[in-house]
Structures are given as C-alpha cells and as structure tokens.
Write an enzyme that holds these catalytic residues in place. Structure first.
Site, PDB file in Angstrom:
ATOM      1  N   ARG A  39      59.063 -32.148 -31.367  1.00  0.00           N
ATOM      2  CA  ARG A  39      59.312 -30.790 -30.891  1.00  0.00           C
ATOM      3  C   ARG A  39      58.303 -30.305 -29.862  1.00  0.00           C
ATOM      4  NH1 ARG A  39      60.163 -26.294 -35.402  1.00  0.00           N
ATOM      5  NH2 ARG A  39      61.574 -27.942 -36.061  1.00  0.00           N
ATOM      6  N   HIS A  85      71.050 -31.694 -30.385  1.00  0.00           N
ATOM      7  CA  HIS A  85      69.892 -30.888 -30.777  1.00  0.00           C
ATOM      8  C   HIS A  85      70.355 -29.754 -31.697  1.00  0.00           C
ATOM      9  CE1 HIS A  85      65.648 -29.979 -30.063  1.00  0.00           C
ATOM     10  NE2 HIS A  85      65.948 -28.700 -29.938  1.00  0.00           N
ATOM     11  N   TYR A 129      76.844 -15.919 -18.251  1.00  0.00           N
ATOM     12  CA  TYR A 129      76.867 -15.434 -16.869  1.00  0.00           C
ATOM     13  C   TYR A 129      76.254 -16.419 -15.878  1.00  0.00           C
ATOM     14  CZ  TYR A 129      77.699 -10.956 -19.208  1.00  0.00           C
ATOM     15  OH  TYR A 129      78.197  -9.971 -19.988  1.00  0.00           O
TER      16      TYR A 129
END
Length: 748
Positions: A39, A85, A129
């Site tokens: 990570r 993931h 968007y």
C-alpha cells in the site's frame, strides 16, 4: 486469559482460546506488513505503489493511449476497484487525480480532461465529470509488458492477471518521487530531472562506483523554486537517503515608477497550496507581524503571480523577502526519506546512487527477459516458415494429399517430417498465399529471422553487448525527455543561499520621531515629531486630567512602563495611538490592575542599567534588557515588602559613580553606586533608613560633577553642590538635612 490445553485441532471457524497479546501481535503484524508492502511504499524498480500500478494497467487494457480519445474516470475507477484493487472508489480516484496533476507530478502519468484540482488546494470534480487517458510517460513506463519482461500474478479474486511491476525504461521512482506513511515507517522522495537520472544511469552502466551527483544536481520540482542548500548538504542527504532540502520561492523586483516597486512571486515551493500561502501572508499583515509589508495580491492566471507591495519605497527588498522566507511558506523544508521496497520486497532506506543502481539492475533483467521472449517468438516463427517453404517446394504433392486423404495431417507429417504445428499451419494456409512471390518473401523472412536470432544470442551471451544495448535504449528515451524539450527542461534552480536573516522588529518599522505623552489618569498618545518644551502647554487633556510624563522617542523604540507594584510592562512606540485626540487608556494595552499607579515611562534604550527603589528605602540596580516583558502581563522585577511600593525608576548614566537619596523626612544621603547590588529581580538592599516616613527620591550622578537640582520658580535655574562631604556616608545610613535651597518637595 485462558490457555488452550486441548491439543486436538480446532474445527475451521470454531472459536479457540489463545493469549490475547499473541493474537493481537500476530494480527497487527499481518496488517503492518500488508500496509508496508502492498500500500504505502513504492517499489525501487518502477517507483509505483499497487494502486498506481493497477490504475495504469486498467487504463492500458481500456486502450486509453495518448493517440486515442478520453474516457470517463468513473469507467477507469470502476474497472480498478472491480477487478484489481478492492478498496474505496474515493481513494482510487484521489490517486488517479494526483497522477494527472501537473503541479504534483514532475512527469504526469495521466492526461486529464476536466477539473482535476489546482495549486490553490481546490479539489477535483467528481469522477463522473472528468475524463482521462494515458500520457507518453506512462506508455514508456509500461513498454515491454507483452514481452514476458515481468511476472504476472492473479488478481484478488483469481479471475484475471496483473503485472507485479512495470518494465519500462523511464526512471519513475526518482523522476516523479513518492510519499507515503506505512506502519512504523514512511517514505518521502522528491522528484528529479529525468534526463539527469538517465545520464547518471549511463555512468553507472560503465562504472558501478560512479558518482551520480556529477549528473544529478538536486531535486527538480514541478512547481520550480530554488533549492538553496550548499552542495555538501545535498550530497550528504543523497548519500544516506535521509535529510532535507530548503526550497525557496522564485521572485523578482518590478519597478512601478517614481521610485516605487513591488516584489513578484512567480514560483512557490513544491507542495505549498497557493491559496493558503496568500491567506497566511495576509494574516501577517493583519496581525502587524510584518509592518514593512502593506498588501498581497494574487494576480495569477495560468502562471503564478503573487504581488507583494511594501509599506514604503524605502523598504529594502531583500529585508522584506528574508522576513517572508522566515515567517511564511515562501521557504519550506522538503524532507528526504528514500525508503523503498527492494527487489526482494524488503523495505529499506537507500542512497540516491544505490536506488538508481537497483533500477539499472532491474532494466538488465528486463532486457534479458525480453530478449529471451523474442528468441522464443523467432523460434516459433522459424518453425512455421520452414514448414511453409517445404510446402512450396512440394506444392503439388501437398495439394494431392489434401484432396485425396481423409486425414491429410498425419500423412504430411510422415512424408515431409513436419511437426504438428507446421502441418496445422500448412492446412490453414489461404489459397492466395500459393503465389510464387510468397515463396520469395518466406525465404527472405527466414534469412532475416536467422540473422536477428544470431544477434540476440550474441546479446544474451555478452554482458558488454548488453551494456551497449542498454545505453543505446536509454539514449533514445533521453531524447524524449532532454533538457531542450519543454517537459524535460530543468525547472528548479540549484543555487546556494544563506539562511534567511532574522530581521528584528525594529528594522521593519519606519523610523520616525515622536513625542510620547502620558497623562496622570493613564491616557497615552504619541505626537509626530519632537515637540519643544514650550509647546507642551498647548496640549489638551480630558477634564480633570493633566500631563504626567512627556519625552521624545522614535517609532522603533520599546517603552518601559513601571507600576507601583514593581511590575514592568513593555509598549511598542509604533503601536501608540495618534496625538490628534486624547489617546487611549494605557490599561487597554497591558494587563495593569486598576488600583495600581504608574511610576515611570521611558524608552528601553535610555540606559543600559536602571536604579529601582521602593518607598521603604530598599532598591537595586537592574539591567534594562532584564525588565523587557514579552506579554501583556508584564514582568515582576521588584517585589516590595508589605506596606511598601515601587517609588523611583531612574536610568543610570555610564559615568555615574554615586547615589543620592532623600527621604520624606528631608534627610539627604550620598554613597558610592558600587555599594548597591545588581539583581534581575527581588527586594534589593537598604539604600536609606528612616525613623518616620519613607523614601522620597533617589538618583545617580558623577561625583566629580557634583549634585545638581532645579531651583524653584519660573527661572529654571540649576544649582550644583560640589562639596558633598557632609552627606557622604555608607549605604543604609539615615542622612542629614540637604544644602540650602534644596526643593521643598524633596525631589531632585
């Protein structure tokens, strides 16, 4: 805590008794290792964390190449969290946004379209968007994934595969840097110039012990700025993998005509949000912590332009900027902690040369694996080409077998000694391939493949050839990121500079003469200029009030105010109210109790030492610097005994050697100044003793000049007594009546 004494194994999923501390440590260790290796820390070979690697891999499978159109980020994030993931969509999208921000990454890996945030600190738009595709940098980083250059592993659900790391020749770890916090460790790597890194890598190929700092001068931040550390400090940080860099904004002075000027900031340190930086500078102005700065304006468009307007044209530009470098984030320290996962997935801190060498070693592994993969492909193709050539040489017989035999494949294999793959390929040939031209092309292809095979075998067998090939491939990458390109040019200047000077507040205040006026009721003001004594009579006060203390000073002075409880306060002369009105109560500026009287007010620089004395005749000498207070509460300097209070504060001239004290009983005493103790605080020593009353006044003077006092009346004459032998005695005596003509108020 119960211990499991039953040696029989527990059924899967059934509870068992284990010591709490061991259970906790085992589970926490698993979590810590997962955080460290999967990570938070980047791999030294490709400089990526798993989330970034999976993002780029998913975009590659979606064919989001630089030449293709954009796709919604929601589509990419959905693929990433659904296939590779299994974490929150917000964290994945945040990682994707950072890969696209030109002010966060030196070489962005994602080409974003839409609102991806800005350097002011504003967040990106929602992923429904925005759109994105890969950049050429990402393509270079993933170059060779289809050539067995790296290992693949199953995804978390076993349905797909993902690469364990990327093989490309772009030095991403050091070029883009990294930051992360794991469990018990962290990493923070600044970005660098890719062309410099490639030059250093080439030097390491020729000489594993080469000095990489001959090529890598220092960090190269996407936001520019100046690294002002000495070369020795930079070298030490890179050698150990730990340290810090002082990063300073880039600015220049612009003339505005008529002697006025402004300072313009064009580059700010990496990681500093422009909006918060301007707010912090504005707060300095509002809090009057930087009096020489009048205004700050943000005139930025696509480029940064922060305008700083000085208080006056006489302000020194370097003084202003040095003050801002110390008080704001126009100069920051960027920490270096080159903590990465090595090729064995072990976290450790590396020096710059070691990290670059590990990346170079990885590239040689990739080169060999790609070569072996290509040799296998050539062998496969040569096998088929050999079969095609046999078919062309025996075309009529092949056609006859195909037309007459029910199972032509084994017949052909037996008659022409063909392999299964060759026979299958011949049977799958199209009729249009049976041209004479095709036979010529096959023989040409066979010759080319044999030649390439020989070259690749030589490459695999020679380390010298591998080094030459690696340098040639790195040279091609360098052309794309060279200093002459817009993306590759160095943005951060490496220029040694001294630490920003600590500018005293007095230096930031414009020095102007003033006259300080304190009334008996404690109202204070400052008139501009030094007022003549004759003009003081024209001053106006509130009804029932009158002048108590007036003296000339400068706006840069610190003023010492002493109260009768022995506490000293400090006032800034430039903060005093103007002299047009009656001023303001001094108690609004300091925490002075309402029942306490003001004993004295004077500039802190009036003398190096002060004589303080209480009404009971006790006193001592104190340094002026020891009575300066930093807060509104002031500083307790004299602690009068019960029933007494601070009566006198007098500056001591350097040449003074005697003390004269007079009591309410009109007894005068003269003794050497050396007999008075010098303290920082306390009650002091007995200067004069009294049977009744207390101390009226005390002062110091030079014995050779005699003792002087002002005569009464309007004449203003001064009388001096040179023969002081009748009053000279040891400290602490009672004294005797003063000379003829001494003031009746018992004040010097």
């Amino acid at each position: 805590m119960a211990l499991d004494t039953d040696s029989s194994p527990a059924e899967p999923g059934s509870p068992s008794d284990v010591p709490f501390d061991s259970a906790l440590s085992e589970r926490y260790l698993v979590y810590a290792l997962s955080t460290i290796t999967a990570r938070s820390l980047p791999d030294v070979r490709d400089g990526l964390k798993p989330v970034h690697r999976r993002l780029l891999w998913a975009m590659r499978l979606l064919r989001l190449d630089p030449a293709q159109g954009y796709k919604k980020c929601a589509r990419v994030v959905g693929d990433v969290i659904g296939k590779y993931h299994p974490h929150g969509d917000a964290s994945v999208y945040d990682a994707m946004v950072r890969l696209a921000q030109t002010f966060s990454l030196r070489y962005p890996l994602v080409d974003g379209q839409g609102n991806f945030g800005n350097i002011d600190g504003d967040n990106a738009a929602a992923y429904r968007y925005t759109e994105a595709r890969l950049t050429q940098v990402a393509i270079d980083l993933m170059e060779g994934l289809d050539e067995n250059s790296v290992d693949f592993r199953p995804t978390y659900n076993g349905e797909d595969e993902e690469p364990e790391l990327f093989p490309g020749l772009f030095p991403n770890l050091l070029a883009n840097g990294a930051a992360g916090i794991a469990v018990g460790m962290a990493t923070n790597i600044p970005p660098h110039n890719a062309a410099e890194l490639i030059d250093a890598a080439v030097a390491l190929i020729d000489n594993p012990h080469a000095d990489v700092l001959q090529h890598v001068k220092g960090p190269d931040f996407p936001t520019g700025g100046i690294v002002v550390d000495p070369p020795a400090v930079i070298a030490e940080a890179y050698a150990t993998g730990r340290g810090s860099f002082r990063v300073r904004s880039r600015w220049h002075q612009e003339d505005q005509g008529r002697g006025t000027w402004v300072a313009v900031i064009t580059e700010i340190p990496y990681g500093v949000q422009k909006g918060k930086l301007i707010e912090a500078i504005a707060a300095l102005i509002n809090d009057k912590k930087l009096p020489i700065l009048a205004d700050v304006r943000d005139e930025s468009a696509e480029d940064i332009r922060i305008v700083l307007e000085p208080r006056a044209r006489t302000v020194d530009p370097q003084t202003l900027m040095d003050s801002l470098f110390r008080l704001s984030d126009l100069e920051v320290r960027f920490s270096l902690n080159l903590n990465v996962l090595d090729r064995n997935r072990t976290p450790r801190v590396m020096g710059l040369g070691e990290a670059l060498a590990a990346w170079v070693d990885h590239q040689f592994v990739v080169l060999r694996r790609r070569t072996e993969h290509r040799l296998a492909k050539i062998a496969d193709r040569l096998e088929l080409v050999a079969g095609y050539i046999i078919a062309f040489l025996n075309l009529d017989r092949v056609i006859e077998i195909i037309r007459t035999e029910d199972e032509p494949k084994p017949v052909m294999m037996a008659e022409f000694q063909l392999t299964d793959r060759q026979a299958e390929a011949i049977l799958n040939m199209r009729l249009r391939s049976l041209r004479k031209l095709e036979e010529m092309e096959l023989k040409r292809e066979q010759a080319d493949l044999e030649k390439e095979k020989a070259e690749l075998e030589l490459l695999l067998g020679s380390e010298a050839r591998q080094r030459t090939r690696m340098k040639r491939d790195l040279g091609k990458i360098r052309e794309r990121y060279g200093p002459e390109t817009d993306l590759g040019r160095r943005r951060t200047l490496i220029e040694e500079a001294a630490p920003a000077r600590e500018i005293p507040l007095e230096a930031m205040i414009e020095r102007e003469p003033i006259t300080v006026i304190l009334s008996k009721r404690g109202w204070i003001r400052a008139m501009k200029g030094h007022i003549e004594p004759g003009q003081l009579a024209d001053l106006k006060f509130k009804e029932g009030d009158e002048a108590f203390l007036t003296f000339p000073a400068q706006t840069t002075d610190k003023l010492l105010l002493a109260a009768d409880n022995g506490r000293f306060y400090t006032l800034a002369a430039d903060k005093l109210p103007g002299g047009r009105g009656f001023g303001e109560p001094v108690r609004l500026m300091i925490d002075l109790e309402g029942d306490r009287a003001i004993v004295s007010l004077m500039p802190a620089g009036a003398a190096e030492k002060l004589l303080v004395a209480a009404s009971d005749g006790r006193g001592f000498v104190v340094k002026a610097e020891d009575v300066i207070a930093e807060t509104r509460k002031g500083k307790q300097v004299m602690t009068p005994r019960a029933g007494a209070h601070l009566r006198v504060v007098r500056p001591i001239a350097p040449e003074d050697d005697m003390v004269a004290a007079i009591g309410d009983n009109r007894k005068l005493l003269v003794f050497p100044l050396a007999e008075v103790a010098e303290l920082a605080r306390g009650q002091g020593v007995q200067l004069q003793r009294f049977r009744d009353g207390g101390l009226s006044d005390v002062r110091t003077f030079r014995l050779a000049d005699g003792l002087s006092w002002t005569m009464g009346g309007e004449s203003g004459r001064t009388r001096t007594e040179t023969d002081l032998s009748p009053w000279r005695t040891a400290r602490g005596a009672a004294g005797r009546m003063p000379p003829q003509g001494f003031p009746r108020d018992n004040r010097f």
